[in-house]
Design a protein around this motif. Sequence first.
Motif, PDB file in Angstrom:
ATOM      1  N   UNK A  73       0.836  -1.206   0.000  1.00  0.00           N
ATOM      2  CA  UNK A  73       0.000   0.000   0.000  1.00  0.00           C
ATOM      3  C   UNK A  73       0.869   1.254   0.000  1.00  0.00           C
ATOM      4  N   UNK A  74       2.008   1.201   0.665  1.00  0.00           N
ATOM      5  CA  UNK A  74       2.910   2.350   0.707  1.00  0.00           C
ATOM      6  C   UNK A  74       3.558   2.602  -0.651  1.00  0.00           C
ATOM      7  N   UNK A  75       3.996   1.539  -1.314  1.00  0.00           N
ATOM      8  CA  UNK A  75       4.615   1.772  -2.618  1.00  0.00           C
ATOM      9  C   UNK A  75       3.567   2.135  -3.670  1.00  0.00           C
ATOM     10  N   UNK A 119       0.567  -3.819  -9.195  1.00  0.00           N
ATOM     11  CA  UNK A 119       1.824  -4.217  -8.555  1.00  0.00           C
ATOM     12  C   UNK A 119       1.844  -5.732  -8.342  1.00  0.00           C
ATOM     13  N   UNK A 120       0.725  -6.283  -7.892  1.00  0.00           N
ATOM     14  CA  UNK A 120       0.651  -7.744  -7.696  1.00  0.00           C
ATOM     15  C   UNK A 120       0.813  -8.478  -9.026  1.00  0.00           C
ATOM     16  N   UNK A 121       0.210  -7.921 -10.086  1.00  0.00           N
ATOM     17  CA  UNK A 121       0.361  -8.519 -11.416  1.00  0.00           C
ATOM     18  C   UNK A 121       1.829  -8.518 -11.842  1.00  0.00           C
ATOM     19  N   UNK A 122       2.513  -7.398 -11.625  1.00  0.00           N
ATOM     20  CA  UNK A 122       3.933  -7.322 -11.972  1.00  0.00           C
ATOM     21  C   UNK A 122       4.737  -8.347 -11.177  1.00  0.00           C
ATOM     22  N   UNK A 123       4.349  -8.547  -9.921  1.00  0.00           N
ATOM     23  CA  UNK A 123       5.062  -9.524  -9.097  1.00  0.00           C
ATOM     24  C   UNK A 123       4.816 -10.938  -9.620  1.00  0.00           C
ATOM     25  N   UNK A 124       3.563 -11.246  -9.961  1.00  0.00           N
ATOM     26  CA  UNK A 124       3.262 -12.579 -10.510  1.00  0.00           C
ATOM     27  C   UNK A 124       3.953 -12.801 -11.846  1.00  0.00           C
ATOM     28  N   UNK A 125       4.163 -11.703 -12.594  1.00  0.00           N
ATOM     29  CA  UNK A 125       4.821 -11.791 -13.896  1.00  0.00           C
ATOM     30  C   UNK A 125       6.340 -11.877 -13.787  1.00  0.00           C
ATOM     31  N   UNK A 137      10.850  -0.057  -6.019  1.00  0.00           N
ATOM     32  CA  UNK A 137      10.269   1.233  -6.400  1.00  0.00           C
ATOM     33  C   UNK A 137      10.934   1.740  -7.673  1.00  0.00           C
ATOM     34  N   UNK A 138      12.251   1.599  -7.770  1.00  0.00           N
ATOM     35  CA  UNK A 138      12.975   1.998  -8.977  1.00  0.00           C
ATOM     36  C   UNK A 138      12.491   1.187 -10.179  1.00  0.00           C
ATOM     37  N   UNK A 139      12.308  -0.116  -9.986  1.00  0.00           N
ATOM     38  CA  UNK A 139      11.825  -0.967 -11.071  1.00  0.00           C
ATOM     39  C   UNK A 139      10.415  -0.552 -11.499  1.00  0.00           C
ATOM     40  N   UNK A 140       9.553  -0.254 -10.530  1.00  0.00           N
ATOM     41  CA  UNK A 140       8.196   0.168 -10.868  1.00  0.00           C
ATOM     42  C   UNK A 140       8.212   1.462 -11.674  1.00  0.00           C
ATOM     43  N   UNK A 141       9.062   2.383 -11.310  1.00  0.00           N
ATOM     44  CA  UNK A 141       9.175   3.645 -12.068  1.00  0.00           C
ATOM     45  C   UNK A 141       9.716   3.367 -13.469  1.00  0.00           C
ATOM     46  N   UNK A 142      10.668   2.448 -13.571  1.00  0.00           N
ATOM     47  CA  UNK A 142      11.193   2.068 -14.881  1.00  0.00           C
ATOM     48  C   UNK A 142      10.092   1.434 -15.731  1.00  0.00           C
TER      49      UNK A 142
END
Length: 122
Positions: free
Chosen positions: A5-7, A18-24, A48-53
């Motif tokens: 929730x924080x990220x 975010x959960x989808x990205x983690x499962x992927x 967080x850096x990866x999510x921004x990328x």
Amino acid sequence: MKLISQIARETGIPIGTIRFYEKSGLIAGTTKKEVTSNNYVYYDQEVIEKLRFIQMAKAVGFTLAEIKEVIDAWYKKQFNKSAKIEVLNLRLEQIDTKMKELKAMKKQIVLCKYNIENDLSR
């Protein structure tokens, strides 16, 4: 270490995404081994850096498969500086090609619209 929730708040990316990205396999969180009373997953600054990328890469047209390939190599230090530049230059070339295709398509649509608006066979 932060909770999902924080990220999500920090990046503006919905929790489900975010959960989808983690499962992927694009990102990965960790659990605290000393805590067995919950299943909380914690994420570090690299996530967080990866999510921004991922956000940036999606915005310029990378597919998730392409993003995963780059993230895997980028963060596992498999790419040196010149290889990273090469990957980005290739994508820039692909974007330029797509822009030319879109301009040609726009020109055709404008022509069709003009022909319809100025149809003399009425």
